[in-house]
Design a protein around this motif. Structure first.
Motif, PDB file in Angstrom:
ATOM      1  N   HIS A 180       0.881  -1.180   0.000  1.00 55.80           N
ATOM      2  CA  HIS A 180       0.000   0.000   0.000  1.00 55.80           C
ATOM      3  C   HIS A 180       0.911   1.221   0.000  1.00 55.80           C
ATOM      4  CE1 HIS A 180      -3.385  -2.620   0.571  1.00 55.80           C
ATOM      5  NE2 HIS A 180      -2.825  -3.155   1.625  1.00 55.80           N
ATOM      6  N   GLU A 181       1.124   1.792  -1.194  1.00 55.01           N
ATOM      7  CA  GLU A 181       2.213   2.754  -1.346  1.00 55.01           C
ATOM      8  C   GLU A 181       1.964   4.083  -0.639  1.00 55.01           C
ATOM      9  OE1 GLU A 181       3.147   3.888  -5.367  1.00 55.01           O
ATOM     10  OE2 GLU A 181       5.047   4.790  -4.788  1.00 55.01           O
ATOM     11  N   TYR A 182       0.802   4.686  -0.868  1.00 53.29           N
ATOM     12  CA  TYR A 182       0.580   6.022  -0.288  1.00 53.29           C
ATOM     13  C   TYR A 182      -0.912   6.275  -0.181  1.00 53.29           C
ATOM     14  CZ  TYR A 182      -0.510   7.903  -4.935  1.00 53.29           C
ATOM     15  OH  TYR A 182      -1.093   8.164  -6.139  1.00 53.29           O
ATOM     16  N   ASN A 272       5.995   2.046  -0.331  1.00 51.91           N
ATOM     17  CA  ASN A 272       6.385   0.767  -0.957  1.00 51.91           C
ATOM     18  C   ASN A 272       5.813   0.663  -2.357  1.00 51.91           C
ATOM     19  OD1 ASN A 272       6.082   0.520   2.060  1.00 51.91           O
ATOM     20  ND2 ASN A 272       7.353  -1.243   1.590  1.00 51.91           N
ATOM     21  N   CYS A 273       6.689   0.429  -3.304  1.00 51.96           N
ATOM     22  CA  CYS A 273       6.258   0.503  -4.704  1.00 51.96           C
ATOM     23  C   CYS A 273       6.217  -0.887  -5.330  1.00 51.96           C
ATOM     24  CB  CYS A 273       7.170   1.461  -5.452  1.00 51.96           C
ATOM     25  SG  CYS A 273       6.376   2.073  -6.922  1.00 51.96           S
ATOM     26  N   ALA A 274       7.216  -1.241  -6.120  1.00 55.69           N
ATOM     27  CA  ALA A 274       7.210  -2.555  -6.749  1.00 55.69           C
ATOM     28  C   ALA A 274       7.808  -3.585  -5.784  1.00 55.69           C
ATOM     29  CB  ALA A 274       7.975  -2.519  -8.059  1.00 55.69           C
ATOM     30  N   GLU A 287      11.099   0.352  -0.567  1.00 54.72           N
ATOM     31  CA  GLU A 287      10.673   1.624   0.043  1.00 54.72           C
ATOM     32  C   GLU A 287      11.132   2.743  -0.884  1.00 54.72           C
ATOM     33  OE1 GLU A 287      10.716   0.467   4.776  1.00 54.72           O
ATOM     34  OE2 GLU A 287      12.550   1.303   3.937  1.00 54.72           O
ATOM     35  N   GLU A 288      10.187   3.420  -1.506  1.00 56.68           N
ATOM     36  CA  GLU A 288      10.559   4.359  -2.558  1.00 56.68           C
ATOM     37  C   GLU A 288      10.636   5.806  -2.058  1.00 56.68           C
ATOM     38  OE1 GLU A 288       7.954   4.621  -5.921  1.00 56.68           O
ATOM     39  OE2 GLU A 288       9.494   5.401  -7.239  1.00 56.68           O
ATOM     40  N   ASN A 289       9.525   6.554  -2.134  1.00 59.14           N
ATOM     41  CA  ASN A 289       9.633   8.002  -1.848  1.00 59.14           C
ATOM     42  C   ASN A 289       9.508   8.289  -0.348  1.00 59.14           C
ATOM     43  OD1 ASN A 289       9.907   9.017  -4.604  1.00 59.14           O
ATOM     44  ND2 ASN A 289       7.879   8.100  -4.883  1.00 59.14           N
ATOM     45  N   HIS A 364      14.180   2.896  -3.555  1.00 64.29           N
ATOM     46  CA  HIS A 364      14.075   1.565  -4.123  1.00 64.29           C
ATOM     47  C   HIS A 364      12.712   1.381  -4.778  1.00 64.29           C
ATOM     48  CE1 HIS A 364      17.439  -1.042  -3.132  1.00 64.29           C
ATOM     49  NE2 HIS A 364      17.521  -0.533  -1.919  1.00 64.29           N
ATOM     50  N   GLU A 365      12.713   1.095  -6.073  1.00 62.13           N
ATOM     51  CA  GLU A 365      11.454   0.762  -6.729  1.00 62.13           C
ATOM     52  C   GLU A 365      11.006  -0.645  -6.313  1.00 62.13           C
ATOM     53  OE1 GLU A 365       9.426   2.421  -8.568  1.00 62.13           O
ATOM     54  OE2 GLU A 365       8.177   0.841  -9.398  1.00 62.13           O
ATOM     55  N   GLY A 366      11.943  -1.579  -6.347  1.00 64.05           N
ATOM     56  CA  GLY A 366      11.624  -2.961  -5.995  1.00 64.05           C
ATOM     57  C   GLY A 366      12.880  -3.793  -6.133  1.00 64.05           C
ATOM     58  N   ASP A 383      16.546   2.516  -8.921  1.00 64.28           N
ATOM     59  CA  ASP A 383      16.361   3.684  -8.056  1.00 64.28           C
ATOM     60  C   ASP A 383      15.545   4.671  -8.875  1.00 64.28           C
ATOM     61  OD1 ASP A 383      16.493   5.898  -6.435  1.00 64.28           O
ATOM     62  OD2 ASP A 383      18.681   5.895  -6.235  1.00 64.28           O
ATOM     63  N   ASP A 384      14.258   4.792  -8.520  1.00 58.23           N
ATOM     64  CA  ASP A 384      13.352   5.565  -9.373  1.00 58.23           C
ATOM     65  C   ASP A 384      13.404   7.060  -9.072  1.00 58.23           C
ATOM     66  OD1 ASP A 384      11.427   6.674 -10.902  1.00 58.23           O
ATOM     67  OD2 ASP A 384       9.738   5.755  -9.866  1.00 58.23           O
ATOM     68  N   GLU A 385      14.356   7.716  -9.701  1.00 62.60           N
ATOM     69  CA  GLU A 385      14.397   9.179  -9.680  1.00 62.60           C
ATOM     70  C   GLU A 385      15.109   9.584 -10.963  1.00 62.60           C
ATOM     71  OE1 GLU A 385      14.751  10.989  -5.977  1.00 62.60           O
ATOM     72  OE2 GLU A 385      14.192  12.840  -6.983  1.00 62.60           O
ATOM     73  N   CYS A 490      14.590   4.321 -13.434  1.00 61.63           N
ATOM     74  CA  CYS A 490      14.433   2.864 -13.477  1.00 61.63           C
ATOM     75  C   CYS A 490      13.308   2.454 -12.539  1.00 61.63           C
ATOM     76  CB  CYS A 490      15.710   2.167 -13.011  1.00 61.63           C
ATOM     77  SG  CYS A 490      17.096   2.467 -14.091  1.00 61.63           S
ATOM     78  N   GLU A 491      12.256   1.890 -13.092  1.00 54.58           N
ATOM     79  CA  GLU A 491      11.176   1.356 -12.266  1.00 54.58           C
ATOM     80  C   GLU A 491      11.434  -0.139 -12.084  1.00 54.58           C
ATOM     81  OE1 GLU A 491       8.286   2.918 -10.983  1.00 54.58           O
ATOM     82  OE2 GLU A 491       8.031   4.754 -12.112  1.00 54.58           O
ATOM     83  N   ASP A 492      10.493  -0.969 -12.480  1.00 57.22           N
ATOM     84  CA  ASP A 492      10.666  -2.398 -12.246  1.00 57.22           C
ATOM     85  C   ASP A 492      11.836  -2.950 -13.068  1.00 57.22           C
ATOM     86  OD1 ASP A 492       9.871  -4.663 -10.924  1.00 57.22           O
ATOM     87  OD2 ASP A 492       7.860  -4.705 -11.775  1.00 57.22           O
TER      88      ASP A 492
HETATM   89 FE1  FEO Z   1       6.117   4.217  -7.112  1.00 55.79          FE
HETATM   90 FE2  FEO Z   1       8.589   4.311  -9.005  1.00 55.79          FE
HETATM   91  O1  FEO Z   1       6.803   4.300  -8.866  1.00 55.79           O
END
Ligand code: FEO
Ligand code: CA
Ligand code: CA
Length: 695
Positions: A180-182, A272-274, A287-289, A364-366, A383-385, A490-492
């Motif tokens: 459950h991300e946000y 938490n994302c992917a 744990e992403e943003n 961390h995306e996943g 690393d999704d940024e 970079c996502e998944d």
């Molecule tokens: Fe939550 Fe990188 O998308």
């Protein structure tokens, strides 16, 4: 975008979609509008082309292992080896170039449509929705009577990563695991400026974050699943659940706080994302943003590089829990305890979830794990940024086979000790041919070779001036020093279970090529990259522990009908479904890639969706849209059970841009107050996991 009214944060700044950006509300809530701010990565890492070296290095790769020749071919197209070799390679690795689920691609759906669209011959229904009670004594969902205690016992908000893990041989039981991300207070709660009410909402939101494990049952194979209220597996992990840190940085002074002087037991997970399910049956989640949840007066390089700031957070958790404000003495290090890969054992609801410092700290995306030929395990991680990096972790120990308790105990220690690397990509075409337009270079491919640069190996830091603890807690700074390649978010990142090739979804980066920022590179070839692309990596000798690799772009996304510069591995562009902002990845039993998207409404004007991509054979690069989610939603966590004829997705943030009184979506029930007055108002969207199956 900065929130101006933290005491009345239901009034989020609303703005329409703009080309190249997702919804303003999604931006603010997911990542505190990171795109509107300065880029965190101001390092001056150069980009390396590899023109003279490319033929040689590729030849070395190809001839390095006689018998494995076919397996190391990049993308099945290079060095004179065509798709037949790729097919052979896939076949020898257990993959089978098949057709997968049979369906006719749906037409793209206009971004205003508040419906789930599935192919002809299929139907959809929700399995579980935000607020559904998980335990026998949990209260029914009532949006007018929400409380932190109720939410802790109910399914959380904004499901993202998803897996459906069958149990037993009869195929009548399964586990649903998701993140459950946000949360989005603006559509979850009636508007208020009452301070006590706002604090209560903050606590509800803390309980709506994290993860869920839910038991599923059904009558037989191919039948739809129902969630089991009161299943012994059911579990909620929230922003206050006790975790254990593992690995070299656990107990480090960088991780100690007043409440946890040992630096080993952080509370909660959020953003938490992917994620990914490991070969030993546990689930990893990124744990992403995490930075958006903290107030931090720290102005050091580490804090800056992770986007921490000394101002009220959008969520306002610092008002109800002092650890979220680094101005409170003794809590300066609290943000250092987030940004990890977490591992949970969904089979054991009593187990303590863990955060693995050995896999580094980033947004961390996943993480997705594969087993190398020698039995060590390798986790690939994005690393999704904008302008951040791609990483991999190689375990020190080998995986043990079998389902014994001893094997599982051993395997659950694999991610606590090993080597951490970051990727450096080199292109093989002249710089002048990578002009930022997305036009292919004269060699016909965006491709080249690459190197995994060591950050920590054999328990030692490989970065001058940084200890192991520092590398693992401030991993972005270490990767800057190593000279990693700046990527387009970079996502998944998913290793293919058959071919071993690794697929990286680079979702977009509209900042590429802007003044003062890095311009196009062969692996990120478009300036103002609005639609994203997918990288295909082939590790040397097809060994995931290798430090060298080849790569090619599988897809350069967009809408060919609107003359976007696109590429589909040579498949005719006029015959594919338009696709933008690739995010989560999955594979079906036939080895096809499935991609869910996040952001298509604001780029190509269609609702986000789920797409099947053929990887092998003459149809390599063919993109077919399978489903479309409701307005302002993102498609997450695809799971394809091909033999069962079933597809599952997590529908995240439906109707995100609405407000409590002016909702934009009524997904998934499409009922309003008058329909069920006894259960309170249902006039709001409920993020849900849905299943799609043959009618
Ligand atoms: Fe939550 Fe990188 O998308
Ligand atoms: Ca090239
Ligand atoms: Ca994502």
């Amino acid at each position: 975008m900065v929130l101006q009214q933290p005491m009345n944060r239901n009034l989020l700044p609303m703005a329409g979609h703009t080309r190249g950006k997702r919804s303003a509300v999604t931006c603010q809530l997911k990542c505190a509008s990171a795109c509107a701010k300065a880029v965190c990565n101001t390092s001056d890492n150069g980009y390396f082309r590899d023109i003279a070296g490319s033929a040689l290095s590729r030849r070395k790769m190809l001839t390095g292992v006689g018998g494995a020749l076919a397996l190391v071919v990049t993308a099945g197209q290079v060095e004179g080896l065509g798709s037949t070799a790729a097919e052979a390679a896939q076949a020898t690795r257990g993959g089978r170039p098949g057709t997968g689920l049979s369906f006719g691609a749906i037409d793209p759906v206009d971004a205003a449509v508040d419906e789930v669209t599935v192919p002809r011959g299929y139907r959809w229904e929700p399995i579980i929705r935000w607020g559904d009670p998980l335990f026998s004594d949990a209260p029914e969902f009532n949006p007018d009577r929400q409380s932190p205690g109720a939410q802790e016992q109910q399914f959380g908000y904004n499901n993202d990563y998803l897996d459906i893990i069958p149990l037993g041989r009869r195929n009548r039981e399964a586990l649903l695991v998701c993140n459950h991300e946000y949360t989005n207070a603006g559509i979850m709660f009636a508007e208020t400026s009452n301070a006590r009410q706002l604090d209560k909402q903050a606590r509800i939101e803390m309980a709506a974050h994290g993860m869920a494990v839910v038991g599923l049952g059904r009558d037989g194979k191919g039948e739809p699943w129902k969630y089991v209220r009161g299943s012994r597996y059911n579990r909620r992990i929230t922003a206050t659940t006790r975790f254990e840190l593992t690995g070299p940085a656990a107990g480090s002074k960088l991780l100690k706080t007043k409440a946890d002087p040992d630096g080993r037991y952080p509370l909660g997970t959020f953003g938490n994302c992917a994620g990914g399910t490991t070969p030993w049956g546990t689930v990893l989640s990124g744990e992403e943003n995490f930075n958006t949840y903290f107030v931090s007066p720290d102005t050091g390089a580490g804090a800056k590089r992770y986007g921490l700031a000394n101002k009220p957070s959008s969520y306002g958790w610092e008002r109800v829990d002092k650890r979220f404000d680094g101005n409170n003495k003794g809590y300066e290090n609290e943000p250092n305890r987030f940004g990890y890969i977490v591992e949970i054992d969904p089979h054991d609801p009593e187990s303590t979830p863990r955060k693995h410092t050995a896999l580094g700290r980033m947004k961390h995306e996943g993480a997705n794990v594969t087993v190398a030929p020698d039995g060590r395990v390798v986790a690939y991680m994005g690393d999704d940024e904008r302008f951040d990096y791609l990483y991999k972790f190689v375990s020190r120990e080998r995986m043990r086979k079998g389902n014994s308790k001893a094997a599982k105990r051993h395997n659950m220690s694999l991610l606590t000790d090993g080597d951490l690397y970051v990727a450096k990509f080199s292109g093989n075409s002249p710089e002048s041919e990578i002009d930022g337009s997305g036009s292919l270079p004269s060699d016909g491919e965006f491709d080249g070779s690459g190197e995994w640069l060591p950050l920590v190996t054999n328990g030692r830091s490989r970065i001058d001036g940084m200890s192991v603890d520092e590398v693992l807690v401030f991993t972005r700074l270490a990767a800057d020093k190593a000279g990693a390649t700046k990527m387009d978010r970079c996502e998944d990142v998913q290793p293919h279970p058959g071919s071993g090739r690794v697929y990286v979804a680079c979702t977009n980066n509209t900042d590429r090529g802007k003044t003062g920022k890095e311009g196009p590179t062969e692996v990120n070839p478009r300036t103002s990259n609005r639609d994203g692309h997918v990288v295909e990596i082939t590790e040397r000798r097809n060994d995931a522990t290798s430090t060298r690799f080849g790569w090619t772009l599988l897809l350069v996304c967009g809408d060919p009908a609107k003359n976007d510069a696109t590429y589909f591995s040579g498949y005719p562009a006029e015959q594919v479904s338009p696709i933008s902002c690739p995010d989560n990845l999955a594979f079906d039993d036939s080895g096809n890639l499935w991609i869910s998207t996040d952001g298509a409404p604001s780029t190509i004007g269609y609702n986000d969706g789920l797409f099947k991509v053929t990887l092998a054979g003459k149809n390599r690069g063919r993109v077919q849209q399978f489903l479309s989610v409701p307005t302002e939603a993102e498609t997450c966590g695809p799971v394809v059970h091909e033999k069962d004829g079933m597809v599952f997705v997590a529908v995240q943030h439906p109707g995100e841009d609405g407000s409590y009184r002016d909702q934009h979506s009524y997904f998934p029930d499409y009922v309003q107050r008058s329909d069920k007055p006894e259960q309170g108002s249902f006039r709001l969207p409920r993020p849900s996991v849905i299943q799609v199956y043959r009618d």
